[in-house]
Design a protein around this motif. Structure first.
Motif, short mmCIF file in Angstrom:
data_model
loop_
_atom_site.label_atom_id
_atom_site.label_comp_id
_atom_site.label_asym_id
_atom_site.label_seq_id
_atom_site.Cartn_x
_atom_site.Cartn_y
_atom_site.Cartn_z
N LEU A 108 0.58 -1.38 0.02
CA LEU A 108 0.27 -0.10 -0.07
C LEU A 108 1.43 1.44 -0.48
O LEU A 108 0.48 2.31 -0.61
CB LEU A 108 -1.17 -0.12 1.03
CG LEU A 108 -1.78 -1.09 1.03
CD1 LEU A 108 -2.61 -1.32 2.56
CD2 LEU A 108 -3.14 -0.47 -0.05
N ASP A 109 1.93 1.28 0.70
CA ASP A 109 2.94 2.16 0.44
C ASP A 109 3.32 2.64 -0.88
O ASP A 109 3.12 4.01 -1.07
CB ASP A 109 4.12 2.07 0.68
CG ASP A 109 4.95 3.52 1.60
OD1 ASP A 109 4.60 4.73 2.02
OD2 ASP A 109 6.20 3.26 1.71
N LYS A 110 3.34 1.25 -2.05
CA LYS A 110 4.18 2.12 -2.94
C LYS A 110 2.93 2.14 -4.10
O LYS A 110 2.73 3.01 -4.38
CB LYS A 110 4.45 0.59 -3.41
CG LYS A 110 5.79 0.43 -2.74
CD LYS A 110 6.78 -1.32 -4.11
CE LYS A 110 7.83 -1.33 -2.55
NZ LYS A 110 8.04 -1.69 -1.86
N THR A 111 1.26 1.90 -3.63
CA THR A 111 0.29 2.13 -4.80
C THR A 111 -0.35 3.21 -4.31
O THR A 111 -1.10 3.67 -4.45
CB THR A 111 -0.28 0.41 -4.09
OG1 THR A 111 -1.10 0.56 -3.39
CG2 THR A 111 0.16 -0.68 -5.08
N VAL A 112 -0.60 3.21 -2.85
CA VAL A 112 -2.11 4.33 -2.28
C VAL A 112 -1.03 5.95 -1.39
O VAL A 112 -1.89 5.97 -0.50
CB VAL A 112 -3.04 4.30 -2.22
CG1 VAL A 112 -3.84 2.90 -2.86
CG2 VAL A 112 -1.95 2.97 -0.99
N SER A 113 0.31 5.13 -1.14
CA SER A 113 0.83 6.05 -0.30
C SER A 113 0.10 6.06 1.55
O SER A 113 0.30 7.23 1.12
CB SER A 113 1.52 7.63 -0.76
OG SER A 113 1.77 7.11 -2.41
N ILE A 114 1.09 5.25 1.79
CA ILE A 114 -0.17 5.04 2.63
C ILE A 114 1.09 5.64 4.31
O ILE A 114 -0.20 6.30 4.79
CB ILE A 114 -0.81 3.47 3.73
CG1 ILE A 114 -1.17 3.66 4.89
CG2 ILE A 114 0.95 2.82 3.13
CD1 ILE A 114 -1.32 2.00 4.91
N ARG A 115 1.74 6.07 3.68
CA ARG A 115 2.60 6.74 5.31
C ARG A 115 2.47 8.03 4.57
O ARG A 115 1.39 8.70 6.35
CB ARG A 115 4.10 6.47 4.30
CG ARG A 115 4.59 5.80 5.07
CD ARG A 115 6.56 5.76 4.60
NE ARG A 115 7.00 4.02 4.55
CZ ARG A 115 7.06 3.41 5.11
NH1 ARG A 115 7.37 4.25 6.57
NH2 ARG A 115 7.65 2.90 5.29
N ASN A 116 1.27 8.88 4.03
CA ASN A 116 0.71 9.99 3.82
C ASN A 116 -0.18 10.53 4.95
O ASN A 116 -1.02 10.85 4.95
CB ASN A 116 0.66 10.54 2.63
CG ASN A 116 1.36 10.84 1.41
OD1 ASN A 116 2.52 10.60 1.85
ND2 ASN A 116 1.48 10.56 0.31
N TYR A 117 -0.83 9.00 4.96
CA TYR A 117 -2.30 9.04 6.36
C TYR A 117 -2.08 8.68 7.67
O TYR A 117 -2.35 9.34 8.91
CB TYR A 117 -3.39 8.16 5.38
CG TYR A 117 -3.87 8.43 4.31
CD1 TYR A 117 -4.50 9.80 4.17
CD2 TYR A 117 -2.62 8.07 3.18
CE1 TYR A 117 -5.26 9.83 2.81
CE2 TYR A 117 -3.35 8.46 1.57
CZ TYR A 117 -4.21 9.09 1.44
OH TYR A 117 -4.56 9.66 0.28
#
Length: 411
Positions: free
Chosen positions: A223-232
């Motif tokens: 998910l970090d590579k696909t939807v940038s989960i770290r941003n949330y």
């Protein structure tokens, strides 16, 4: 003079013995240098691991069986080895109470102790008003996600903006814990609407609500590579592997009231140094060996360690538990899996399990083809199916993860 036929029979017997010895030595050498016999079958122990463990559990006395059941830890005195992770989540709460935007992601394998960590954290803060949910089914579409959130909040939510407004107005100062975020997406076109919907809501309410999300490392990385989960999530807290001495402390505390007696293997029992030890010294030595092996085989996973523990029990009598040696299950056969099987395992790893319909959806294959792929993998023990979902056999999880990583199926 001895007949030629008789002499040949004797020579043949000697040659057969010599051939078997050479074959055994070659097999051992192959394993040492990493060469796998392509005809090596899947271990019967792997295929029967879960069913054998369940049978062993059912044979235990009722009062002791409860101690062996897999459930989250409630007592903080049994959870001292997660101090570092607890400090991080406490720091997040402290910052959030200062009216700052703070969200926390707990990242750990199934069975690593995430639920236990949350239990103890909430026990430390009885003043908090908490909503907590464990996501079991796949929720990859926006409308289904809104229905699920409506049920969680006990509010009728027509759209994302309405959800944001209600959370800001009516849930200010509350904590929401969501476990298994990996079930909010499917790896396909349009399969991320569920998790994007949740992230949009979190991004707009992170000051009013303290959001805590939990998911597996494989899903987090994907998910970090696909939807940038770290941003949330302002903080991601990864659960570290536990050590053998920590595992020992946990199990001795959990099984308090029962004396442990570990039986030595034949090799250890014959050892001269071992024979010279007192009974107490022998048991201390055997305990260290046992918990080292338990931690090694379980890769620090509490759930898997509990399964191995049950399998090691010989008898339970008069509050004494006798434990036998834990044998390693061979996983060399994994090297012989074909690309289709590896791809299927990759999907199971990223999604933390899939039912047949969702597997067909992410692989874009007919249901019949999917059944013909997954059912043989289940029968061979590569997968288990405790409910509708297929998941990777727990005893193979770490070897499969490492294999997929080595072959660049995951990063």
């Amino acid at each position: 003079m001895e007949p030629m036929k008789s002499r040949w029979s004797k020579w043949k017997e000697k040659l057969d013995v010599l051939f078997e010895r050479i074959k055994d030595k070659l097999s051992l050498l192959k394993k040492k240098v990493g060469i796998i016999d392509e005809s090596e079958p899947i271990s019967f122990d792997v295929a029967e691991f879960m069913s054998d463990t369940q049978q062993a559990l059912e044979k235990l006395p009722n009062d002791y069986r409860e101690k062996c059941e897999i459930k989250a830890i409630q007592d903080k005195h049994n959870f001292l080895f997660r101090e570092e992770e607890m400090e991080k989540i406490e720091k997040c709460l402290e910052h959030w109470k200062e009216d700052r935007f703070v969200t926390a992601a707990l990242v750990g394998e199934k069975g690593s102790g995430i639920s236990s960590l949350v239990n103890i954290f909430l026990e430390n803060h009885p003043e908090l008003t908490v909503l907590r949910a464990e996501i079991d089914d796949k929720i990859s579409e926006q409308d289904i996600c809104m229905e699920w959130l409506s049920s969680l909040l006990q509010k009728h939510l027509e759209n994302t903006q309405m959800a944001i407004q209600i959370l800001q107005d009516e849930f200010d100062g509350k904590v929401i814990v969501l476990e298994n975020l990996q079930h909010l997406f499917l790896k396909k076109v349009g399969g991320f609407e569920g998790i994007r919907t949740l992230f949009d809501i979190i991004a707009s309410t992170g000051k009013q609500v303290f959001w805590i999300g939990a998911l597996t490392p494989s899903s987090w990385n994907y998910l970090d590579k696909t939807v940038s989960i770290r941003n949330y999530f302002t903080t991601d807290i990864h659960l570290n592997d536990i050590k053998a001495d920590q595992l020992k402390q946990l199990f001795l505390s959990k099984h308090k009231g029962y004396k442990l007696k570990i039986k030595p293997t034949k090799e250890i029992a014959k050892d001269k140094s071992f024979k010279k030890m007192s009974d107490k010294e022998q048991q201390e030595f055997l305990e260290e060996q046992f918990f080292y092996m338990l931690n090694s085989l379980s890769h620090g996973n509490l759930t898997l360690a509990q399964l191995y523990w049950v399998r090691a029990i010989s008898t339970v009598e008069n509050h004494e538990v006798q434990l036998a040696d834990i044998s390693k299950i061979e996983t060399d056969f994994l090297e012989n899996l074909n690309p289709e099987q590896l791809f299927s395992l990759q999907q199971m790893l990223i999604h933390d399990g899939l039912n047949i319909e969702d597997f067909a959806s992410v692989t874009n294959q007919p249901l019949l083809v999917c059944r013909n792929t997954l059912i043989p993998m289940r029968e061979k023990g590569l997968l288990i199916q405790p409910s509708e979902k297929y998941t990777i056999n727990p005893v193979l999880y770490q070897p499969v993860y490492q294999l997929l990583k080595d072959k660049n199926f995951i990063h």
